[in-house]
Design a protein around this motif. Sequence first.
Motif, PDB file in Angstrom:
ATOM      1  N   LEU A  49      22.317 -14.205 -69.394  1.00  0.00           N
ATOM      2  CA  LEU A  49      21.339 -14.979 -69.033  1.00  0.00           C
ATOM      3  C   LEU A  49      20.773 -15.069 -67.712  1.00  0.00           C
ATOM      4  O   LEU A  49      19.716 -14.666 -67.431  1.00  0.00           O
ATOM      5  N   VAL A  50      21.626 -14.833 -66.817  1.00  0.00           N
ATOM      6  CA  VAL A  50      21.337 -14.478 -65.228  1.00  0.00           C
ATOM      7  C   VAL A  50      20.655 -13.118 -65.143  1.00  0.00           C
ATOM      8  O   VAL A  50      19.995 -12.939 -64.408  1.00  0.00           O
ATOM      9  N   ASP A  51      21.256 -12.142 -65.734  1.00  0.00           N
ATOM     10  CA  ASP A  51      20.940 -10.703 -65.711  1.00  0.00           C
ATOM     11  C   ASP A  51      19.454 -10.769 -66.316  1.00  0.00           C
ATOM     12  O   ASP A  51      18.536 -10.036 -65.695  1.00  0.00           O
ATOM     13  N   VAL A  52      18.821 -11.544 -67.152  1.00  0.00           N
ATOM     14  CA  VAL A  52      17.475 -11.361 -67.724  1.00  0.00           C
ATOM     15  C   VAL A  52      16.747 -12.122 -66.586  1.00  0.00           C
ATOM     16  O   VAL A  52      15.920 -11.810 -66.551  1.00  0.00           O
ATOM     17  N   GLN A  53      17.328 -13.116 -65.933  1.00  0.00           N
ATOM     18  CA  GLN A  53      16.495 -13.936 -65.156  1.00  0.00           C
ATOM     19  C   GLN A  53      15.945 -13.237 -63.938  1.00  0.00           C
ATOM     20  O   GLN A  53      15.103 -13.192 -63.350  1.00  0.00           O
ATOM     21  N   ASN A  54      16.929 -12.200 -63.542  1.00  0.00           N
ATOM     22  CA  ASN A  54      16.636 -11.411 -62.127  1.00  0.00           C
ATOM     23  C   ASN A  54      16.348  -9.927 -62.478  1.00  0.00           C
ATOM     24  O   ASN A  54      16.216  -9.365 -61.569  1.00  0.00           O
ATOM     25  N   ALA A  55      16.223  -9.761 -63.781  1.00  0.00           N
ATOM     26  CA  ALA A  55      15.679  -8.406 -63.872  1.00  0.00           C
ATOM     27  C   ALA A  55      14.512  -8.007 -63.270  1.00  0.00           C
ATOM     28  O   ALA A  55      13.474  -8.550 -63.130  1.00  0.00           O
ATOM     29  N   LYS A  56      14.463  -6.849 -62.796  1.00  0.00           N
ATOM     30  CA  LYS A  56      13.237  -6.063 -62.181  1.00  0.00           C
ATOM     31  C   LYS A  56      13.280  -4.593 -62.094  1.00  0.00           C
ATOM     32  O   LYS A  56      14.480  -4.063 -61.568  1.00  0.00           O
ATOM     33  N   VAL A  57      12.151  -3.864 -62.250  1.00  0.00           N
ATOM     34  CA  VAL A  57      12.270  -2.581 -62.237  1.00  0.00           C
ATOM     35  C   VAL A  57      11.029  -2.165 -61.410  1.00  0.00           C
ATOM     36  O   VAL A  57      10.165  -2.884 -61.523  1.00  0.00           O
ATOM     37  N   ASP A  58      11.016  -0.830 -61.020  1.00  0.00           N
ATOM     38  CA  ASP A  58       9.890  -0.352 -60.192  1.00  0.00           C
ATOM     39  C   ASP A  58       8.618   0.056 -61.167  1.00  0.00           C
ATOM     40  O   ASP A  58       7.523   0.098 -60.770  1.00  0.00           O
ATOM     41  N   GLY A  59       8.785   0.647 -62.322  1.00  0.00           N
ATOM     42  CA  GLY A  59       8.222   1.138 -63.250  1.00  0.00           C
ATOM     43  C   GLY A  59       8.668   1.488 -64.711  1.00  0.00           C
ATOM     44  O   GLY A  59       9.977   1.501 -64.735  1.00  0.00           O
ATOM     45  N   TYR A  99       3.763   0.794 -66.779  1.00  0.00           N
ATOM     46  CA  TYR A  99       3.845  -0.332 -65.453  1.00  0.00           C
ATOM     47  C   TYR A  99       4.317   0.516 -64.416  1.00  0.00           C
ATOM     48  O   TYR A  99       5.252   1.236 -64.515  1.00  0.00           O
ATOM     49  N   ALA A 100       3.622   0.190 -63.452  1.00  0.00           N
ATOM     50  CA  ALA A 100       4.038   0.685 -62.065  1.00  0.00           C
ATOM     51  C   ALA A 100       3.788  -0.111 -60.693  1.00  0.00           C
ATOM     52  O   ALA A 100       3.149   0.395 -59.686  1.00  0.00           O
ATOM     53  N   GLY A 101       4.290  -1.349 -60.772  1.00  0.00           N
ATOM     54  CA  GLY A 101       3.947  -2.238 -59.703  1.00  0.00           C
ATOM     55  C   GLY A 101       3.177  -3.261 -60.204  1.00  0.00           C
ATOM     56  O   GLY A 101       2.624  -3.474 -61.429  1.00  0.00           O
ATOM     57  N   PHE A 236      11.535  -1.886 -78.467  1.00  0.00           N
ATOM     58  CA  PHE A 236      10.937  -0.756 -77.835  1.00  0.00           C
ATOM     59  C   PHE A 236      11.502   0.389 -78.773  1.00  0.00           C
ATOM     60  O   PHE A 236      12.667   0.132 -78.862  1.00  0.00           O
ATOM     61  N   GLN A 237      10.662   1.093 -79.127  1.00  0.00           N
ATOM     62  CA  GLN A 237      10.899   2.000 -79.801  1.00  0.00           C
ATOM     63  C   GLN A 237      11.460   3.473 -79.077  1.00  0.00           C
ATOM     64  O   GLN A 237      12.347   4.151 -79.433  1.00  0.00           O
ATOM     65  N   GLN A 238      10.758   3.345 -77.922  1.00  0.00           N
ATOM     66  CA  GLN A 238      11.071   4.447 -76.821  1.00  0.00           C
ATOM     67  C   GLN A 238      10.708   3.760 -75.585  1.00  0.00           C
ATOM     68  O   GLN A 238       9.751   2.959 -75.341  1.00  0.00           O
ATOM     69  N   ILE A 239      11.355   4.225 -74.602  1.00  0.00           N
ATOM     70  CA  ILE A 239      11.393   3.563 -73.261  1.00  0.00           C
ATOM     71  C   ILE A 239      11.921   4.562 -72.221  1.00  0.00           C
ATOM     72  O   ILE A 239      12.830   5.455 -72.298  1.00  0.00           O
ATOM     73  N   SER A 240      11.180   4.587 -71.046  1.00  0.00           N
ATOM     74  CA  SER A 240      11.507   5.390 -69.694  1.00  0.00           C
ATOM     75  C   SER A 240      11.195   4.576 -68.566  1.00  0.00           C
ATOM     76  O   SER A 240      10.168   3.713 -68.505  1.00  0.00           O
ATOM     77  N   PHE A 241      12.363   4.352 -67.428  1.00  0.00           N
ATOM     78  CA  PHE A 241      12.028   3.665 -66.476  1.00  0.00           C
ATOM     79  C   PHE A 241      11.547   4.597 -65.394  1.00  0.00           C
ATOM     80  O   PHE A 241      11.811   4.161 -64.013  1.00  0.00           O
ATOM     81  N   THR A 242      10.813   5.595 -65.615  1.00  0.00           N
ATOM     82  CA  THR A 242      10.192   6.481 -64.571  1.00  0.00           C
ATOM     83  C   THR A 242       8.789   5.992 -64.398  1.00  0.00           C
ATOM     84  O   THR A 242       8.192   5.497 -65.191  1.00  0.00           O
ATOM     85  N   VAL A 243       8.717   5.940 -63.157  1.00  0.00           N
ATOM     86  CA  VAL A 243       7.298   5.130 -62.716  1.00  0.00           C
ATOM     87  C   VAL A 243       5.884   6.174 -63.260  1.00  0.00           C
ATOM     88  O   VAL A 243       6.276   7.417 -62.849  1.00  0.00           O
ATOM     89  N   PRO A 244       5.243   5.476 -64.079  1.00  0.00           N
ATOM     90  CA  PRO A 244       4.225   6.650 -64.679  1.00  0.00           C
ATOM     91  C   PRO A 244       3.083   6.851 -63.486  1.00  0.00           C
ATOM     92  O   PRO A 244       3.002   6.310 -62.502  1.00  0.00           O
ATOM     93  N   ASP A 245       2.517   8.056 -63.894  1.00  0.00           N
ATOM     94  CA  ASP A 245       1.513   8.749 -63.055  1.00  0.00           C
ATOM     95  C   ASP A 245       0.413   7.813 -62.887  1.00  0.00           C
ATOM     96  O   ASP A 245      -0.046   7.014 -63.701  1.00  0.00           O
ATOM     97  N   ALA A 246      -0.325   7.860 -61.648  1.00  0.00           N
ATOM     98  CA  ALA A 246      -1.321   7.159 -61.429  1.00  0.00           C
ATOM     99  C   ALA A 246      -2.446   7.337 -62.454  1.00  0.00           C
ATOM    100  O   ALA A 246      -3.313   6.238 -62.356  1.00  0.00           O
ATOM    101  N   GLU A 247      -2.819   8.522 -62.949  1.00  0.00           N
ATOM    102  CA  GLU A 247      -3.665   8.633 -63.662  1.00  0.00           C
ATOM    103  C   GLU A 247      -3.733   7.483 -65.044  1.00  0.00           C
ATOM    104  O   GLU A 247      -4.616   7.566 -65.623  1.00  0.00           O
ATOM    105  N   GLN A 248      -2.625   7.142 -65.259  1.00  0.00           N
ATOM    106  CA  GLN A 248      -2.424   6.295 -66.512  1.00  0.00           C
ATOM    107  C   GLN A 248      -3.334   5.034 -66.412  1.00  0.00           C
ATOM    108  O   GLN A 248      -3.624   4.610 -67.338  1.00  0.00           O
ATOM    109  N   PHE A 249      -3.700   4.678 -65.101  1.00  0.00           N
ATOM    110  CA  PHE A 249      -4.268   3.534 -64.824  1.00  0.00           C
ATOM    111  C   PHE A 249      -5.707   3.753 -64.353  1.00  0.00           C
ATOM    112  O   PHE A 249      -6.384   2.713 -63.935  1.00  0.00           O
ATOM    113  N   VAL A 250      -6.335   4.749 -64.662  1.00  0.00           N
ATOM    114  CA  VAL A 250      -7.655   5.177 -64.447  1.00  0.00           C
ATOM    115  C   VAL A 250      -8.411   5.218 -65.635  1.00  0.00           C
ATOM    116  O   VAL A 250      -8.188   5.873 -66.470  1.00  0.00           O
TER     117      VAL A 250
END
Length: 368
Positions: A49-59, A99-101, A236-250
């Motif tokens: 429960l504490v793990d979920v509360q404090n979860a944070k990733v960069d992308g 997600y990238a921030g 999630f059927q597939q997931i990557s924790f690599t920060v997506p390229d900026a072009e994905q948000f244009v």
Amino acid sequence: MSVFRSRPAMRWLVPSAAAVVVIGGGATAGTIVASADSSLPERSAAQLLVDVQNAKVDGLSGTIVESADLGLGAIANLTQGKGDLTSLLGGSNTARVWYAGETKARLALIGTQGETDVIRNGSDVYVWKSTDKTANHFVIPAEAAAKHQELQSAGTTTPQDAADAALAAITPDTDVSTTGAAKVAGRDAYELVLSPKDSSSLIGQVRLAIDAEKHIPLRVDVYAKNATKPAVRVAFQQISFTVPDAEQFVFKAPPGTKVTENKATDVQRDAAKQQAAAERQKLSAADKPTIAGKGWTTVVSAKLPKSDSTSSAEAKQAEGLVGMLPAVSGSWGKGHLFAGTLFSVLVTDDGRVFAGAVTPEKLYEAAA
């Protein structure tokens, strides 16, 4: 992105000792330990429960599959494949997320008949619908940027959103346990189980598969009472924790797309008009929706608007649908009942409606 928003209402979960007092009717951490396989260290429910509360990733980026069988029958079939939010009522739906921030997020809800994208890139937000070839562009005012919650306006559901709702329901009336390890989207995860103690709840269990490394929910399953398969699954059927390229948000408007520019002043003016209209149509205290109970067995009740000869075709159609539901009666009077997999709705002949994730008997009790 709502996956990583702060959850002030859950601050009681930290430290883990406080969580242990609340969960499982005061069970000690040693009695509810995740008996993970040899590749994972043991983890208590309180620690998860504490793990979920404090979860944070960069992308991250990934594919989310949402499936629902709420017992809606033909109603749910009408929404399938549209690629908009109504399709979440039943069947299976797929979404892509990036997600990238805090200021870069994108969600694409994909259906067989179309796609809806919500993109935030800094202060720019685009909502694109392929079915009618339209896009709306909004600019978040600088003073509101800090408070803006990405994708919130789309009403999207991610595993974290579903987990937040489940965790917010934790009370002394909830059993919390673990079932060991799981594999979701190729990643190791612990499974946390929340079970209502009140027999009036139609929800049997909520199961959260929590990533062993990143601590975000990878899958949330909601089971109806005594069911062997989930009525709702968000995973999630597939997931990557690599920060997506900026072009994905244009946002690049496809050919033939009509882009509507919405100025901040226009949005504020429309909001003011809606608020003024709401003020003019304020309900009396007797007509306002009321809430009875709490947590898993909350019942919402309200009075239906009175119909007359000028009622819209939609209102008359709704009345016809209600008339097709099974007739019921009791000390509270007469009416019609919809009993779904995870929720029930009672519409009385005297113009009241009661709804909740509860048994029909609980609705009858509220109606009386």
